[in-house]
Design an enzyme around this catalytic site. Structure first.
Site, PDB file in Angstrom:
ATOM      1  N   ASP A 100       9.737   1.777   1.721  1.00 25.35           N
ATOM      2  CA  ASP A 100       8.496   2.189   1.077  1.00 25.35           C
ATOM      3  C   ASP A 100       8.184   3.615   1.545  1.00 25.35           C
ATOM      4  O   ASP A 100       8.689   4.062   2.582  1.00 25.35           O
ATOM      5  CB  ASP A 100       7.381   1.218   1.487  1.00 25.35           C
ATOM      6  CG  ASP A 100       6.018   1.650   0.999  1.00 25.35           C
ATOM      7  OD1 ASP A 100       5.885   1.972  -0.199  1.00 25.35           O
ATOM      8  OD2 ASP A 100       5.070   1.658   1.814  1.00 25.35           O
TER       9      ASP A 100
ATOM     10  N   ASP B 292       4.606   5.538   1.274  1.00 25.31           N
ATOM     11  CA  ASP B 292       3.291   5.765   1.871  1.00 25.31           C
ATOM     12  C   ASP B 292       3.036   4.800   3.026  1.00 25.31           C
ATOM     13  O   ASP B 292       2.997   3.594   2.823  1.00 25.31           O
ATOM     14  CB  ASP B 292       2.191   5.587   0.813  1.00 25.31           C
ATOM     15  CG  ASP B 292       2.308   6.611  -0.311  1.00 25.31           C
ATOM     16  OD1 ASP B 292       2.325   7.806  -0.004  1.00 25.31           O
ATOM     17  OD2 ASP B 292       2.395   6.192  -1.483  1.00 25.31           O
TER      18      ASP B 292
ATOM     19  N   ARG C 171      -0.950   1.934  -9.408  1.00 23.33           N
ATOM     20  CA  ARG C 171      -2.363   2.338  -9.465  1.00 23.33           C
ATOM     21  C   ARG C 171      -3.201   1.451 -10.398  1.00 23.33           C
ATOM     22  O   ARG C 171      -4.258   0.943 -10.019  1.00 23.33           O
ATOM     23  CB  ARG C 171      -2.426   3.795  -9.913  1.00 23.33           C
ATOM     24  CG  ARG C 171      -3.717   4.499  -9.594  1.00 23.33           C
ATOM     25  CD  ARG C 171      -3.665   5.913 -10.165  1.00 23.33           C
ATOM     26  NE  ARG C 171      -2.461   6.601  -9.727  1.00 23.33           N
ATOM     27  CZ  ARG C 171      -1.770   7.470 -10.467  1.00 23.33           C
ATOM     28  NH1 ARG C 171      -2.163   7.770 -11.681  1.00 23.33           N
ATOM     29  NH2 ARG C 171      -0.697   8.038  -9.992  1.00 23.33           N
TER      30      ARG C 171
ATOM     31  N   ASP D  75       4.707  -1.427   4.739  1.00 23.36           N
ATOM     32  CA  ASP D  75       3.472  -1.539   5.525  1.00 23.36           C
ATOM     33  C   ASP D  75       2.383  -2.308   4.784  1.00 23.36           C
ATOM     34  O   ASP D  75       1.349  -2.604   5.367  1.00 23.36           O
ATOM     35  CB  ASP D  75       2.929  -0.155   5.900  1.00 23.36           C
ATOM     36  CG  ASP D  75       2.446   0.620   4.683  1.00 23.36           C
ATOM     37  OD1 ASP D  75       3.126   0.569   3.632  1.00 23.36           O
ATOM     38  OD2 ASP D  75       1.391   1.268   4.791  1.00 23.36           O
TER      39      ASP D  75
END
Ligand SMILES: [Mg+2]
Length: 273
Positions: free
Chosen positions: A33, A35, A85, A218
């Site tokens: 991943d 971010d 998003r 995360d």
């Protein structure tokens, strides 16, 4: 590598050594991943979501009778983090029983539609990145280099449509063979995390079965995607969260949880030992 017409095809990854990077025997690829794992941008996204939703919730667009209390860290972790998003916007609004029309992709930032709120969030992220820049986590960069040296494949798998831009400005594009990002997902109609589809697409592109790939995430949605795809190893990354946060990453699908990827490289060598 020099390949002549007579030579057999070179082995794509001769003798990968996953144990040298803290991974089980048989793992041949690492799917990272972006971010919060490679770059210190999870906090930027969290701040942008909070600012956008709080402006909406405290304004006239929040319907009477709905829960218009401010957006919380727990809302971020449960409904938004790691997701595409538009899915993040929809999922959070659903959690508050707020129904908005989807609107149009070019709705003005802040219009009371799913697209309008999502555009406002993206503009805030871009502003914050422009103002403050983007940092990589040194432990993650060192780890990605070690993974390459160990002969394993490396990919970035992110919901973010800004992935390639962020990789370029941080100078780490060359560490990865392939990128599956928000743009790829849209073009190829891949379901976003927590569905495993984007990770599966990366593994497939690398020619590695899921059982031989490790996922680094995360977000709760991301480790859930790792579990759903039956990947060989799911590594949860938690940098600031409580023990409860670590437990939550585990319960959503992480096999192990680390604070920093450098932990997987084992203890630093101490002179004289
Ligand atoms: Mg993340």
């Amino acid at each position: 590598v020099i390949v002549t017409a007579d030579a057999p095809d070179p082995d794509p990854d001769p003798d990968p050594d996953p144990e040298s990077v803290g991974l089980p025997v048989g793992i041949r690829a690492c799917l990272f991943d972006l971010d919060g794992v490679l770059t210190d941008t999870a906090s930027v996204h969290s701040a942008a979501w909070t600012e956008m939703f709080d402006a909406f919730l405290s304004g006239p667009g929040c319907p009477d009778g709905a829960n218009c209390q401010p957006f919380t860290e727990s809302d971020y972790e449960r409904y938004v983090d790691g997701k595409p998003r538009l899915d993040g916007t929809r999922t959070f609004l659903q959690s508050r029983q707020i129904e908005l029309p989807d609107g149009q992709p070019d709705d003005t930032s802040g219009t009371a539609t799913v697209h309008g709120l999502s555009n406002a969030k993206n503009n805030l992220v871009l502003q914050k990145i422009k103002k403050d820049g983007v940092e990589t986590f040194p432990g993650s960069v060192a780890y990605a280099r070690a993974v390459g040296a160990a002969g394993l494949h490396r990919a970035v798998v992110s919901s973010s449509a800004n992935t390639r831009n962020v990789l370029a400005v941080t100078g780490i594009t060359d560490l990865f063979e392939i990128v599956v990002d928000g743009i790829t997902a849209r073009e190829q109609h891949l379901a976003g995390k927590p569905a495993p589809d984007t990770f599966l697409a990366a593994a497939k592109q690398l020619g590695v079965p899921p059982a031989e790939a490790a996922v680094f995430e995360d977000a709760l949605s991301g480790v859930a995607a790792g579990r759903a795809g039956r990947f060989g190893r799911v590594i949860g990354v938690e940098r600031h969260r409580s023990d409860a946060g670590r437990a939550e990453l585990r319960s959503h699908g992480a096999d192990v949880v680390v604070r920093d990827l450098s932990e997987l490289l084992g203890p630093a060598e101490t002179p004289g030992r």
